[in-house]
Design an enzyme around this catalytic site. Structure first.
Site, short mmCIF file in Angstrom:
data_model
loop_
_atom_site.label_atom_id
_atom_site.label_comp_id
_atom_site.label_asym_id
_atom_site.label_seq_id
_atom_site.Cartn_x
_atom_site.Cartn_y
_atom_site.Cartn_z
N HIS A 515 41.84 34.41 34.30
CA HIS A 515 41.02 33.27 34.68
C HIS A 515 41.75 32.50 35.77
CE1 HIS A 515 39.18 33.36 30.33
NE2 HIS A 515 38.86 34.41 31.05
C1 LIG Z 1 40.48 41.81 30.17
C2 LIG Z 1 39.59 40.75 30.76
C3 LIG Z 1 38.72 40.04 29.94
C4 LIG Z 1 37.89 39.06 30.49
N1 LIG Z 1 37.01 38.40 29.67
C5 LIG Z 1 36.22 37.43 30.18
C6 LIG Z 1 35.29 36.75 29.35
O1 LIG Z 1 35.14 37.04 28.17
N2 LIG Z 1 34.53 35.76 29.91
C7 LIG Z 1 34.65 35.41 31.22
O2 LIG Z 1 33.95 34.49 31.66
N3 LIG Z 1 35.51 36.08 32.04
C8 LIG Z 1 36.29 37.06 31.54
N4 LIG Z 1 37.15 37.74 32.37
C9 LIG Z 1 37.17 37.37 33.80
C10 LIG Z 1 36.08 38.10 34.55
O3 LIG Z 1 36.24 39.48 34.41
C11 LIG Z 1 36.11 37.68 36.01
O4 LIG Z 1 35.87 36.29 36.09
C12 LIG Z 1 35.03 38.35 36.85
O5 LIG Z 1 34.96 39.72 36.60
C13 LIG Z 1 35.29 38.07 38.32
O6 LIG Z 1 34.33 38.70 39.11
P1 LIG Z 1 34.52 38.80 40.69
O7 LIG Z 1 33.41 39.63 41.18
O8 LIG Z 1 34.72 37.46 41.24
O9 LIG Z 1 35.92 39.55 40.89
P2 LIG Z 1 36.40 41.05 40.46
O10 LIG Z 1 35.68 41.50 39.25
O11 LIG Z 1 37.86 40.98 40.41
O12 LIG Z 1 35.91 41.92 41.67
C14 LIG Z 1 36.57 41.92 42.90
C15 LIG Z 1 36.54 43.33 43.46
O13 LIG Z 1 37.09 43.29 44.76
C16 LIG Z 1 37.85 44.46 44.98
N5 LIG Z 1 38.80 44.17 46.07
C17 LIG Z 1 39.85 43.33 46.06
N6 LIG Z 1 40.46 43.31 47.25
C18 LIG Z 1 39.76 44.14 48.06
C19 LIG Z 1 39.90 44.51 49.41
N7 LIG Z 1 40.87 44.02 50.18
N8 LIG Z 1 39.03 45.40 49.94
C20 LIG Z 1 38.01 45.93 49.18
N9 LIG Z 1 37.86 45.60 47.87
C21 LIG Z 1 38.71 44.70 47.33
C22 LIG Z 1 38.50 44.72 43.64
O14 LIG Z 1 38.91 46.06 43.51
C23 LIG Z 1 37.37 44.33 42.68
O15 LIG Z 1 36.57 45.43 42.34
C24 LIG Z 1 37.97 38.75 31.86
C25 LIG Z 1 38.85 39.48 32.68
C26 LIG Z 1 39.65 40.47 32.15
C27 LIG Z 1 40.55 41.25 33.05
#
Ligand SMILES: Cc1cc2nc3c(=O)[nH]c(=O)nc-3n(C[C@H](O)[C@H](O)[C@H](O)COP(=O)(O)OP(=O)(O)OC[C@H]3O[C@@H](n4cnc5c(N)ncnc54)[C@H](O)[C@@H]3O)c2cc1C
Ligand code: SF4
Length: 585
Positions: A515
């Site tokens: 987080h």
């Molecule tokens: C084990 C675990 C449990 C969780 N449980 C909860 C929960 O119960 N409730 C909750 O609210 N949140 C939870 N979270 C947090 C939640 O997963 C994240 O808040 C959410 O997935 C973020 O989404 P996002 O799309 O912003 O980022 P991400 O899911 O991190 O996606 C970003 C993507 O960008 C890609 N990327 C990064 N840099 C580059 C680059 N330079 N070029 C191309 N691609 C790139 C990455 O590979 C990734 O696929 C949890 C996280 C984990 C790890």
């Protein structure tokens, strides 16, 4: 020389929840979108037969490869930062679906206080209540304004919850149609397990207001407005670190991405790491990326560039591209890297019951009960030395034998050997944890910038995290720990191990939560924020930076519903920008 690819309407960098939502919303409207994702492609077939603790929980198969890209860390500016070479405090996602593929699904909204924290704090306590080094600021959007976008996210994902959550949870409108009735959640709550019931009974007796944790683990078969049908959760307890082989856990791979793909307007290009945003005079023309398999470099041109690569890489890409003004903690000027926050997760109590056994193997990522009585500004802070607060909850996410072997604090019980092993067997199913999830408010010296020494596999500087706990966090941790102990006593635990009474320096080696927030924060003022309330950059109107990087502070709730709501808002903004151009506010 980098090869130029045909221009697209929109290029999205990172295909997790934020990227997936934006891809689905824009392709449904007919725009040509490409998603560049550094990791592999994924579909539900990747989740089959996945109940393998060693492979996924211990070896972290679904997460970022730290040998290629990581963060460097130090507690304060006088230290030299070192790279995180093994997984510690957080597990960044990698591959299509991002961390959304292996999240738990606890799906809270942030509360009204979060979005107007500075104004509301001053109104209730006066400006003197805000410590000098704590740059809390309003988000440039209110809870009421964001509410329709929360609802879109919840309808898409089929979020389940309790209709009468009580007075402490963020307020909800009854807007979801269910069998001819209007409901506050698209589907009902999760079941109440015995450990949840004990927590709810005890907290009710203490005068608090427990409710069932809102969940993305689908509680009944559900078809959303895009026509995506999913099955109900089996309570198999393999959410956290795993993909759900039933498709019951809402994640980008089973919800928004199939919708985007079906339009024929969306291309996902996996194994593509973006290294720079190309821009001149406040306009981006596209991005440079490397194919991670061939090593070839490409330029993807687009009318709009959307960064959804999570907190660390959103900040890193801007800094490596020299886009936006870097934050300087000494002068407190600049915005990119500002207000990096985390959470205070250590406070709580581990409870052991001589006379009770729970089935700790069963559960679900979001199976639990919570109180918000000490979260946000739900209690009077006049007599405490901190702001905000945190949730206290009992979660039954599934205990795993390699990761967890809890034993009570019995005097003389060794931490190894035969006697310890016998104790782990006895107490395995007799243990419950009350966990605190404390808000993390900004401190001027907690920030992100580029590391001067370490680079990734392409020679690009790594992101450097400077972060420590300050007085605010220490006092909050103690407060929540004492409340957890009070509840543990009310639950008649035989032994109670209280954690977080004394919070030391932040330690990146121990898992806490993924987080992380801040670094490209939203607001009303270009002097103090990097993006406006549509997540559009003040310094480049065709660049949108979406995700928890936009949070000016972190709350006492999990972040993803708020990330999802902001992604829906950004998608609306991008469409408006394509049609009308210019700054959206
Ligand atoms: C084990 C675990 C449990 C969780 N449980 C909860 C929960 O119960 N409730 C909750 O609210 N949140 C939870 N979270 C947090 C939640 O997963 C994240 O808040 C959410 O997935 C973020 O989404 P996002 O799309 O912003 O980022 P991400 O899911 O991190 O996606 C970003 C993507 O960008 C890609 N990327 C990064 N840099 C580059 C680059 N330079 N070029 C191309 N691609 C790139 C990455 O590979 C990734 O696929 C949890 C996280 C984990 C790890
Ligand atoms: S607990 Fe439910 S949502 Fe989680 S992986 Fe198992 S079936 Fe899927």
């Amino acid at each position: 020389m980098a090869e130029k690819l045909p221009k697209k309407d929109v290029v999205i960098v990172g295909v997790g929840w934020a990227g997936g939502i934006i891809a689905s919303e824009l392709t449904k409207k007919g725009y040509d979108v490409i998603g560049l994702e550094r990791g592999k492609d994924r579909d539900m077939a990747d989740y089959l037969h996945g109940h393998d603790e060693l492979r996924y929980s211990t070896r972290k198969e679904m997460m970022q490869d730290l040998s290629k890209d990581t963060v460097t860390f130090r507690n304060h500016t006088k230290m030299t930062a070192l790279p995180m070479r093994q997984y510690g405090a957080f597990y960044p996602g990698d591959g299509v679906g991002g961390a959304g593929a292996h999240w738990n699904g606890q799906t809270y909204r942030f509360g009204p206080y979060d979005f107007e924290i500075r104004s509301m704090t001053i109104e209730r306590y006066g400006e003197g209540k805000i410590p000098k080094d704590m740059p809390i600021q309003d988000w440039g959007i209110t809870y009421d304004e964001l509410q329709p976008y929360f609802e879109k996210f919840e309808a898409m994902a089929g979020i389940g919850g309790q209709e009468d959550e009580g007075p402490m949870a963020p307020p909800r409108r009854a807007v979801f149609d269910k069998n001819g009735e209007k409901k506050k959640y698209p589907v009902g709550p999760m079941k109440v397990s015995p450990m949840m019931k004990m927590f709810m009974d005890a907290t009710t007796e203490l005068g608090y207001h427990p409710y069932i944790v809102p969940t993305a683990n689908l509680t009944e078969p559900y078809t959303n407005e895009d026509g995506v049908s999913r099955a109900a959760c089996q309570y198999c307890a393999f959410c956290e670190h795993y993909g759900c082989e039933y498709g019951a856990k809402a994640d980008p791979v089973v919800t928004v991405l199939p919708v985007a793909k079906q339009t024929g307007k969306f291309t996902v290009r996996p194994h593509s790491t973006v290294i720079k945003v190309l821009h001149t005079d406040g306009k981006a023309s596209g991005v440079v990326f490397r194919d991670t398999i061939t090593g070839e470099e490409y330029i993807q041109e687009a009318d709009v560039v959307v960064l959804t690569s999570y907190v660390f890489n959103n900040v890193r890409l801007l800094l490596n591209s020299k886009l936006g003004k870097p934050y300087n903690p000494e002068t407190q000027t600049g915005v990119v890297g500002k207000n990096y926050c985390y959470q205070v997760q250590q406070s709580g109590a581990s409870l052991f019951f001589e006379d009770k056994e729970f089935n700790s193997y069963a559960g679900a990522g979001a199976l639990g009960a919570v109180i918000d009585d000490f979260n946000c500004d739900n209690f009077d802070h006049s007599d405490v030395d901190f702001l905000h607060g945190g949730a206290l909850r009992v979660m039954q996410t599934g205990k795993r034998p390699i990761a967890t072997n809890p034993v009570p604090p019995i005097e003389g019980l060794p931490g190894w050997g035969k006697e310890w092993k016998a104790a782990t067997l006895k107490w395995y199913h007799r243990n419950i944890s009350i966990g605190g999830q404390g808000a993390s408010l900004p401190n001027r010296y907690n920030y992100l910038d580029l590391d001067p020494t370490y680079t990734d596999e392409y020679g690009m500087p790594l992101i450097r995290m400077t972060f420590n706990y300050h007085d605010q966090d220490k006092k909050l941790s103690k407060y929540l720990a004492e409340k957890a102990e009070e509840i543990g006593k009310k639950m008649n635990a035989t032994y109670i191990k209280v954690n977080g009474l004394e919070l030391g320096d932040f330690n990146i080696a121990n898992y806490q939560s993924t987080h992380n927030t801040g670094g490209v924060i939203m607001g009303n003022d270009p002097e103090t924020s990097a993006v406006n309330s549509y997540l559009q950059m003040w310094d480049a109107d065709n660049v949108f930076v979406v995700g928890a990087s936009a949070f000016p502070h972190n709350s006492g709730y999990n972040p993803t519903a708020t990330v999802g709501a902001l992604a829906y808002r950004a998608a609306e903004g991008i469409e408006k920008f394509i049609k009308e151009g210019g700054s959206l506010v």
